[in-house]
Design a protein around this motif. Structure first.
Motif, PDB file in Angstrom:
ATOM      1  N   PRO A   1     108.295  -8.683  27.619  1.00  0.00           N
ATOM      2  CA  PRO A   1     109.356  -8.645  26.606  1.00  0.00           C
ATOM      3  C   PRO A   1     109.015  -9.366  25.307  1.00  0.00           C
ATOM      4  CG  PRO A   1     109.796 -10.426  28.114  1.00  0.00           C
ATOM      5  CD  PRO A   1     108.516  -9.784  28.577  1.00  0.00           C
ATOM      6  N   ARG A   2     107.721  -9.595  25.030  1.00  0.00           N
ATOM      7  CA  ARG A   2     107.348 -10.258  23.787  1.00  0.00           C
ATOM      8  C   ARG A   2     107.786  -9.424  22.590  1.00  0.00           C
ATOM      9  NH1 ARG A   2     103.072 -13.803  24.407  1.00  0.00           N
ATOM     10  NH2 ARG A   2     103.526 -14.436  22.240  1.00  0.00           N
ATOM     11  N   ARG A   3     108.199 -10.104  21.541  1.00  0.00           N
ATOM     12  CA  ARG A   3     108.621  -9.469  20.276  1.00  0.00           C
ATOM     13  C   ARG A   3     109.735  -8.448  20.510  1.00  0.00           C
ATOM     14  NH1 ARG A   3     105.340 -13.187  19.724  1.00  0.00           N
ATOM     15  NH2 ARG A   3     103.591 -13.163  18.231  1.00  0.00           N
ATOM     16  N   VAL A   4     110.668  -8.818  21.374  1.00  0.00           N
ATOM     17  CA  VAL A   4     111.692  -7.877  21.830  1.00  0.00           C
ATOM     18  C   VAL A   4     112.558  -7.349  20.687  1.00  0.00           C
ATOM     19  CG1 VAL A   4     113.320  -9.739  22.366  1.00  0.00           C
ATOM     20  CG2 VAL A   4     113.541  -7.548  23.539  1.00  0.00           C
ATOM     21  N   GLY A   5     112.714  -8.111  19.610  1.00  0.00           N
ATOM     22  CA  GLY A   5     113.619  -7.687  18.542  1.00  0.00           C
ATOM     23  C   GLY A   5     112.991  -6.856  17.453  1.00  0.00           C
ATOM     24  N   ALA A   6     111.712  -6.497  17.580  1.00  0.00           N
ATOM     25  CA  ALA A   6     111.030  -5.785  16.503  1.00  0.00           C
ATOM     26  C   ALA A   6     111.683  -4.441  16.196  1.00  0.00           C
ATOM     27  CB  ALA A   6     109.561  -5.593  16.850  1.00  0.00           C
ATOM     28  N   ILE A   7     112.036  -3.694  17.230  1.00  0.00           N
ATOM     29  CA  ILE A   7     112.789  -2.445  17.083  1.00  0.00           C
ATOM     30  C   ILE A   7     113.778  -2.373  18.237  1.00  0.00           C
ATOM     31  CG2 ILE A   7     112.695   0.055  16.758  1.00  0.00           C
ATOM     32  CD1 ILE A   7     109.699  -0.190  16.258  1.00  0.00           C
TER      33      ILE A   7
END
Length: 232
Positions: free
Chosen positions: A131-137
């Motif tokens: 779930p790394r960088r979950v908020g990118a898209i």
């Protein structure tokens, strides 16, 4: 069902690569069959960017049913977006349309921006799995948005806000779903180190980290909504 693509952005004038990335990303989304809105946060100058405020302003003024919330430095295959929209429409909950984020270096990013390199066939040297960088898209329905109340505007600058909202959506709207496939990040000056960062930037990140601790302790919808509305 109507869809809007929302890109939060404010040019602080500290890194020309961010505006260059936005230009390339807008060229990418020109080929997609949905309106694209670049939205600011209503703040000025060198203040840390408030992505949550930008999302809230765009969503509350839109009449769309589903929102593709994508950062101004991200590229992704539209087939993954279409799958995420279908999933977000079928049932509540956050949908992340990728399972790995390819983080391209400065040289590769420059080639992609100039259309001299096809990002679809390019593998980055740094790959962050979910779930790394979950908020990118993210892709959410309006119903899912209403379940959490809004994005937490007490979060600003970089880091921790996406992890906090990931937990908020899981508690209030159901477990996050992931669409298999890559996403691609174009390089810019990092938000975690460098002389371009201000003392206010660093303070915002530390404040986000502490606030994320409050989300980790929240276990009910009422507790989460108190946080997203800034009442806790």
């Amino acid at each position: 069902m109507t869809v809007a693509v929302i890109i939060p952005f404010r040019d602080r004038g500290r890194d020309p690569l961010r505006r260059a990335n936005l230009k390339r990303v807008l060229q990418h989304w020109d080929a997609y069959n949905a309106p694209v809105v670049v939205t600011g946060d209503g703040l000025d100058g060198y203040q840390p960017f408030n992505r949550s405020r930008a999302y809230n302003q765009a969503i509350t003024t839109s009449r769309s049913d589903v929102f593709v919330l994508t950062e101004s430095d991200m590229l992704i295959d539209f087939a993954q977006i279409d799958q995420a929209i279908a999933a977000a429409t079928e049932q509540p909950g956050l949908v992340v349309p990728f399972t790995e984020r390819h983080e391209h270096d400065p040289e590769t990013s420059a080639e992609i921006r100039a259309h001299r390199l096809d990002w679809r066939t390019t593998t980055a040297t740094v790959i962050r799995p979910k779930p790394r960088r979950v908020g990118a898209i993210n892709v959410i329905s309006r119903h899912t948005y209403k379940q959490v109340g809004r994005f937490d505007e007490c979060m600003s600058g970089t880091w921790w806000d996406d992890r906090a909202m990931h937990r908020a959506f899981d508690i209030c709207a159901g477990p996050t779903r992931w669409i298999d496939g890559p996403s691609h990040h174009l390089y810019h000056l990092p938000g975690y180190e460098g002389i371009h960062l201000t003392d206010e930037d660093r303070a915002a990140t530390e404040s986000n980290r502490r606030r994320f601790g409050m989300y980790k302790r929240a276990t009910t919808k009422e507790q989460v909504r108190a946080l997203t509305f800034g009442h806790a």
